[in-house]
Motif scaffolding. Structure first.
Motif, short mmCIF file in Angstrom:
data_model
loop_
_atom_site.label_atom_id
_atom_site.label_comp_id
_atom_site.label_asym_id
_atom_site.label_seq_id
_atom_site.Cartn_x
_atom_site.Cartn_y
_atom_site.Cartn_z
N SER A 132 0.83 -1.20 0.00
CA SER A 132 0.00 0.00 0.00
C SER A 132 0.87 1.25 0.00
CB SER A 132 -0.92 0.00 1.22
OG SER A 132 -1.67 1.19 1.29
N ASN A 133 1.93 1.24 0.83
CA ASN A 133 2.84 2.39 0.88
C ASN A 133 3.57 2.58 -0.44
OD1 ASN A 133 2.17 2.93 3.55
ND2 ASN A 133 3.87 1.75 4.39
N TRP A 134 3.99 1.47 -1.02
CA TRP A 134 4.68 1.54 -2.31
C TRP A 134 3.75 2.11 -3.37
CZ3 TRP A 134 3.48 -0.78 -6.96
CH2 TRP A 134 4.43 -0.65 -7.98
N ASN A 135 2.51 1.66 -3.36
CA ASN A 135 1.54 2.12 -4.34
C ASN A 135 1.23 3.61 -4.15
OD1 ASN A 135 -0.22 1.54 -6.56
ND2 ASN A 135 -1.95 1.68 -5.14
N GLN A 136 1.12 4.03 -2.86
CA GLN A 136 0.86 5.44 -2.58
C GLN A 136 2.03 6.31 -2.99
OE1 GLN A 136 -2.09 6.85 -1.46
NE2 GLN A 136 -0.99 8.71 -2.05
N ASP A 137 3.26 5.81 -2.73
CA ASP A 137 4.45 6.55 -3.12
C ASP A 137 4.53 6.69 -4.63
OD1 ASP A 137 7.10 7.74 -2.28
OD2 ASP A 137 7.79 6.19 -3.66
N ARG A 138 4.16 5.63 -5.34
CA ARG A 138 4.16 5.67 -6.80
C ARG A 138 3.18 6.74 -7.30
NH1 ARG A 138 1.10 3.53 -10.78
NH2 ARG A 138 -0.23 2.50 -9.25
N LYS A 139 1.99 6.80 -6.68
CA LYS A 139 1.00 7.81 -7.05
C LYS A 139 1.51 9.21 -6.73
CE LYS A 139 -3.10 4.87 -6.37
NZ LYS A 139 -4.33 4.67 -5.56
N ASP A 140 2.18 9.34 -5.58
CA ASP A 140 2.71 10.65 -5.19
C ASP A 140 3.78 11.12 -6.17
OD1 ASP A 140 1.05 10.73 -3.01
OD2 ASP A 140 2.60 10.15 -1.55
N ARG A 141 4.63 10.19 -6.63
CA ARG A 141 5.69 10.58 -7.56
C ARG A 141 5.10 10.97 -8.91
NH1 ARG A 141 7.16 10.32 -3.42
NH2 ARG A 141 6.74 12.52 -3.81
N ILE A 142 4.02 10.32 -9.32
CA ILE A 142 3.34 10.70 -10.56
C ILE A 142 2.75 12.10 -10.43
CG2 ILE A 142 1.37 10.20 -12.07
CD1 ILE A 142 1.87 7.21 -11.50
N LEU B 106 4.36 17.16 -1.67
CA LEU B 106 4.68 16.12 -2.65
C LEU B 106 6.06 16.32 -3.25
CD1 LEU B 106 1.28 15.92 -4.60
CD2 LEU B 106 2.18 14.24 -2.98
N ILE B 107 6.56 17.55 -3.19
CA ILE B 107 7.86 17.85 -3.80
C ILE B 107 8.97 17.46 -2.83
CG2 ILE B 107 9.33 19.71 -4.67
CD1 ILE B 107 6.79 21.09 -5.63
N GLN B 108 9.81 16.54 -3.24
CA GLN B 108 10.83 15.97 -2.36
C GLN B 108 12.07 16.85 -2.24
OE1 GLN B 108 10.98 12.08 -4.50
NE2 GLN B 108 10.48 11.20 -2.51
N ASP B 109 12.37 17.61 -3.28
CA ASP B 109 13.58 18.42 -3.29
C ASP B 109 13.40 19.64 -2.38
OD1 ASP B 109 15.69 20.19 -3.93
OD2 ASP B 109 15.90 19.30 -5.92
N GLU B 110 14.10 19.65 -1.25
CA GLU B 110 13.95 20.74 -0.28
C GLU B 110 14.47 22.07 -0.82
OE1 GLU B 110 15.72 19.65 3.41
OE2 GLU B 110 14.30 18.00 3.79
N GLU B 111 15.50 22.01 -1.65
CA GLU B 111 16.04 23.23 -2.26
C GLU B 111 14.98 23.87 -3.17
OE1 GLU B 111 19.90 24.77 -4.86
OE2 GLU B 111 19.39 22.63 -4.81
N LEU B 112 14.33 23.04 -3.95
CA LEU B 112 13.27 23.54 -4.83
C LEU B 112 12.12 24.10 -4.02
CD1 LEU B 112 11.93 23.97 -7.56
CD2 LEU B 112 11.18 21.56 -7.49
#
Length: 224
Positions: free
Chosen positions: A30-40, A123-129
């Motif tokens: 479930s976590n993997w699937n949610q992470d995949r959706k978040d990255r999309i 959702l944005i992982q890059d802290e600098e961005l």
């Protein structure tokens, strides 16, 4: 009886372990699937911002070129004063006068605002961005303050003066020739140059251009 009890106990423990493993696996999937959706979703956000800021960069580069060209024309124009009746000076004046365009900066900011003003920023992982996106509005407004001073001068003083002092038919009438030789006209041009220098200083010293370039860089799709 003790052997049966022991077997039942071991069996129950085994069942519990299997159930726990099943739950953990389900959670992981479930976590993997949610992470995949978040990255999309993140990629879609980044694509929208990247598209907007590629346009913003093109517009800002055009703005810079126009302002630098206008400042160059004004600097050269000021060196010609007083024009007097010198035909060579007047020919140079007309040439440099064509360089004195004006342009204000209106970037695309909707994609950033929709992200910053919602939970989508998480959702944005890059802290600098993230830092560049959050600070963009303040950086842009700081630049606009300097730009506004220049365009307020044009709107409130220079253009009204032009309308009153010049023959707007576009012909080199005696009225226009006389106006260009007045101290007031020359002072208005010097003032315009000085105000435009403030805009150029903002372009060179404010962080707006760096913000645009960094947002374009950090949102660019990475080549696998």
């Amino acid at each position: 009886m003790e052997n049966k009890t022991g077997k039942y106990f071991k069996y129950a423990i085994g069942e519990i372990v299997l159930v726990m493993i099943g739950i953990l696996l389900a959670l992981q999937v479930s976590n993997w699937n949610q992470d995949r959706k978040d990255r999309i979703s993140e990629r879609k956000l980044l694509d929208n911002i990247h598209r907007d800021f590629v346009h913003n960069k093109v517009d800002f580069d055009s703005l810079k070129a126009i302002h630098y060209r206008a400042l160059e024309g004004l600097e050269k124009l000021v060196t010609l004063f007083p024009l007097g009746n010198d035909s060579l000076k007047y020919a140079a004046y007309k040439k440099y006068n064509l360089q004195m365009e004006g342009m204000t900066y209106y970037p695309y900011s909707g994609s950033i605002e929709s992200v910053v003003n919602s939970n989508a920023l998480q959702l944005i992982q890059d802290e600098e961005l993230q830092k560049y996106l959050v600070s963009w509005k303040d950086v842009f407004l700081d630049y606009k303050e300097d730009e506004k001073v220049y365009y307020d001068y044009l709107t409130d003083f220079l253009w009204p003066y032009y309308r009153d002092a010049f023959d707007t038919t576009g012909k080199d009438t005696a009225m226009n020739l006389a106006t260009r030789n007045t101290i007031k006209f020359q002072n208005m041009i010097v003032s315009r140059r000085n105000y435009l220098r403030g805009v150029i200083k903002a372009i060179e010293e404010e962080p707006i251009e760096n913000h645009i370039n960094e947002i374009v860089r950090l949102t660019k799709p990475k080549v696998e």
